[in-house]
Design a protein around this motif. Structure first.
Motif, PDB file in Angstrom:
ATOM      1  N   GLY A  94      -3.432  42.127 -20.176  1.00 25.37           N
ATOM      2  CA  GLY A  94      -3.051  43.533 -20.278  1.00 25.37           C
ATOM      3  C   GLY A  94      -3.413  44.306 -19.030  1.00 25.37           C
ATOM      4  N   TRP A  95      -4.575  44.031 -18.458  1.00 24.64           N
ATOM      5  CA  TRP A  95      -4.994  44.703 -17.227  1.00 24.64           C
ATOM      6  C   TRP A  95      -4.089  44.305 -16.075  1.00 24.64           C
ATOM      7  N   ALA A  96      -3.731  43.032 -15.980  1.00 29.62           N
ATOM      8  CA  ALA A  96      -2.885  42.558 -14.882  1.00 29.62           C
ATOM      9  C   ALA A  96      -1.489  43.167 -14.960  1.00 29.62           C
ATOM     10  N   ALA A  97      -1.018  43.444 -16.140  1.00 27.66           N
ATOM     11  CA  ALA A  97       0.327  43.998 -16.312  1.00 27.66           C
ATOM     12  C   ALA A  97       0.350  45.515 -16.149  1.00 27.66           C
ATOM     13  N   ALA A  98      -0.802  46.135 -15.986  1.00 26.12           N
ATOM     14  CA  ALA A  98      -0.874  47.594 -15.926  1.00 26.12           C
ATOM     15  C   ALA A  98      -0.140  48.165 -14.727  1.00 26.12           C
ATOM     16  N   ALA A  99      -0.199  47.512 -13.586  1.00 20.13           N
ATOM     17  CA  ALA A  99       0.501  47.996 -12.405  1.00 20.13           C
ATOM     18  C   ALA A  99       1.961  47.555 -12.488  1.00 20.13           C
ATOM     19  N   ALA A 100       2.868  48.514 -12.514  1.00 24.44           N
ATOM     20  CA  ALA A 100       4.295  48.212 -12.655  1.00 24.44           C
ATOM     21  C   ALA A 100       4.819  47.492 -11.415  1.00 24.44           C
ATOM     22  N   SER A 101       5.795  46.627 -11.609  1.00 21.74           N
ATOM     23  CA  SER A 101       6.450  45.925 -10.515  1.00 21.74           C
ATOM     24  C   SER A 101       7.774  46.596 -10.191  1.00 21.74           C
ATOM     25  N   TYR A 102       8.128  46.567  -8.918  1.00 23.43           N
ATOM     26  CA  TYR A 102       9.378  47.136  -8.437  1.00 23.43           C
ATOM     27  C   TYR A 102      10.064  46.096  -7.564  1.00 23.43           C
ATOM     28  N   GLN A 103      11.361  46.297  -7.289  1.00 20.94           N
ATOM     29  CA  GLN A 103      12.091  45.368  -6.431  1.00 20.94           C
ATOM     30  C   GLN A 103      12.960  46.126  -5.443  1.00 20.94           C
ATOM     31  N   LYS A 104      13.108  45.558  -4.258  1.00 21.27           N
ATOM     32  CA  LYS A 104      14.025  46.045  -3.233  1.00 21.27           C
ATOM     33  C   LYS A 104      14.758  44.829  -2.684  1.00 21.27           C
ATOM     34  N   THR A 105      16.071  44.965  -2.459  1.00 19.71           N
ATOM     35  CA  THR A 105      16.875  43.900  -1.872  1.00 19.71           C
ATOM     36  C   THR A 105      17.473  44.403  -0.576  1.00 19.71           C
ATOM     37  N   GLY A 106      17.371  43.596   0.457  1.00 18.69           N
ATOM     38  CA  GLY A 106      17.920  43.966   1.756  1.00 18.69           C
ATOM     39  C   GLY A 106      17.879  42.792   2.703  1.00 18.69           C
ATOM     40  N   VAL A 107      18.168  43.092   3.965  1.00 14.19           N
ATOM     41  CA  VAL A 107      18.207  42.068   5.005  1.00 14.19           C
ATOM     42  C   VAL A 107      16.928  42.171   5.838  1.00 14.19           C
ATOM     43  N   VAL A 108      16.290  41.030   6.060  1.00 13.74           N
ATOM     44  CA  VAL A 108      15.067  40.995   6.858  1.00 13.74           C
ATOM     45  C   VAL A 108      15.423  41.294   8.307  1.00 13.74           C
ATOM     46  N   LYS A 109      14.800  42.330   8.856  1.00 14.13           N
ATOM     47  CA  LYS A 109      15.077  42.733  10.232  1.00 14.13           C
ATOM     48  C   LYS A 109      14.083  42.115  11.206  1.00 14.13           C
ATOM     49  N   GLU A 110      12.809  42.088  10.808  1.00 16.94           N
ATOM     50  CA  GLU A 110      11.759  41.612  11.702  1.00 16.94           C
ATOM     51  C   GLU A 110      10.665  40.951  10.858  1.00 16.94           C
ATOM     52  N   VAL A 111      10.082  39.875  11.373  1.00 19.82           N
ATOM     53  CA  VAL A 111       9.006  39.170  10.675  1.00 19.82           C
ATOM     54  C   VAL A 111       7.826  39.013  11.621  1.00 19.82           C
ATOM     55  N   SER A 112       6.621  39.352  11.147  1.00 22.35           N
ATOM     56  CA  SER A 112       5.392  39.078  11.896  1.00 22.35           C
ATOM     57  C   SER A 112       4.450  38.287  11.003  1.00 22.35           C
ATOM     58  N   THR A 113       3.258  38.000  11.482  1.00 22.85           N
ATOM     59  CA  THR A 113       2.346  37.143  10.725  1.00 22.85           C
ATOM     60  C   THR A 113       1.883  37.765   9.414  1.00 22.85           C
ATOM     61  N   ASP A 114       1.760  39.091   9.361  1.00 23.56           N
ATOM     62  CA  ASP A 114       1.245  39.718   8.138  1.00 23.56           C
ATOM     63  C   ASP A 114       2.171  40.776   7.547  1.00 23.56           C
ATOM     64  N   SER A 115       3.417  40.835   8.013  1.00 21.61           N
ATOM     65  CA  SER A 115       4.355  41.825   7.474  1.00 21.61           C
ATOM     66  C   SER A 115       5.789  41.462   7.849  1.00 21.61           C
ATOM     67  N   PHE A 116       6.718  42.175   7.243  1.00 20.68           N
ATOM     68  CA  PHE A 116       8.127  42.058   7.626  1.00 20.68           C
ATOM     69  C   PHE A 116       8.821  43.376   7.312  1.00 20.68           C
ATOM     70  N   THR A 117       9.929  43.629   8.006  1.00 27.03           N
ATOM     71  CA  THR A 117      10.699  44.846   7.806  1.00 27.03           C
ATOM     72  C   THR A 117      11.988  44.496   7.097  1.00 27.03           C
ATOM     73  N   LEU A 118      12.302  45.265   6.071  1.00 27.42           N
ATOM     74  CA  LEU A 118      13.499  45.047   5.273  1.00 27.42           C
ATOM     75  C   LEU A 118      14.467  46.194   5.512  1.00 27.42           C
ATOM     76  N   ASP A 119      15.679  45.875   5.945  1.00 26.86           N
ATOM     77  CA  ASP A 119      16.717  46.878   6.175  1.00 26.86           C
ATOM     78  C   ASP A 119      17.458  47.086   4.860  1.00 26.86           C
ATOM     79  N   LEU A 120      17.332  48.308   4.311  1.00 29.21           N
ATOM     80  CA  LEU A 120      17.953  48.628   3.031  1.00 29.21           C
ATOM     81  C   LEU A 120      19.276  49.376   3.191  1.00 29.21           C
ATOM     82  N   GLY A 121      19.770  49.461   4.404  1.00 26.98           N
ATOM     83  CA  GLY A 121      21.011  50.190   4.651  1.00 26.98           C
ATOM     84  C   GLY A 121      20.729  51.556   5.223  1.00 26.98           C
ATOM     85  N   LYS A 122      20.289  52.484   4.385  1.00 24.23           N
ATOM     86  CA  LYS A 122      20.005  53.851   4.822  1.00 24.23           C
ATOM     87  C   LYS A 122      18.578  54.003   5.354  1.00 24.23           C
ATOM     88  N   GLU A 123      17.710  53.049   5.038  1.00 23.46           N
ATOM     89  CA  GLU A 123      16.318  53.127   5.478  1.00 23.46           C
ATOM     90  C   GLU A 123      15.739  51.733   5.652  1.00 23.46           C
TER      91      GLU A 123
END
Length: 98
Positions: A20-49
């Protein structure tokens, strides 16, 4: 036999509370094209942002993404720190203090 039943009941209660505690934080999703990848992050192009997602050792699938890939990212928004900055002080009855 009674001790065994109590142990099973206690284990079930603890497991249920943890799930119950683990499920407390809601999950969200975004779909887009990966623009840039680094060792600890990546940028997702969502079209308008563009959104930057940070990853860690527990991020599933992070090693397989490349720039140009279309991906769906599942993420959670979790506060890591909250600081009070003041504001209007109110008394116990809801009115402003002088």
């Amino acid at each position: 036999m009674r001790m065994k039943s109590l142990a099973v009941l206690a284990t079930t209660a603890i497991l249920g509370a943890a799930l119950g505690w683990a499920a407390a934080a809601a999950s969200y999703q975004k779909t887009g094209v990966v623009k840039e990848v680094s060792t600890d992050s990546f940028t997702l192009d969502l079209g308008k942002e563009e959104w930057r997602f940070y990853t860690d050792g527990g991020t599933a699938g992070k090693d397989a993404i490349k720039a140009g890939d279309k991906v769906t990212v599942t993420y959670k928004q979790v506060a890591t720190k909250v600081e009070g900055k003041g504001g209007d002080k109110k008394d116990a009855k809801g009115g402003k203090k002088k």
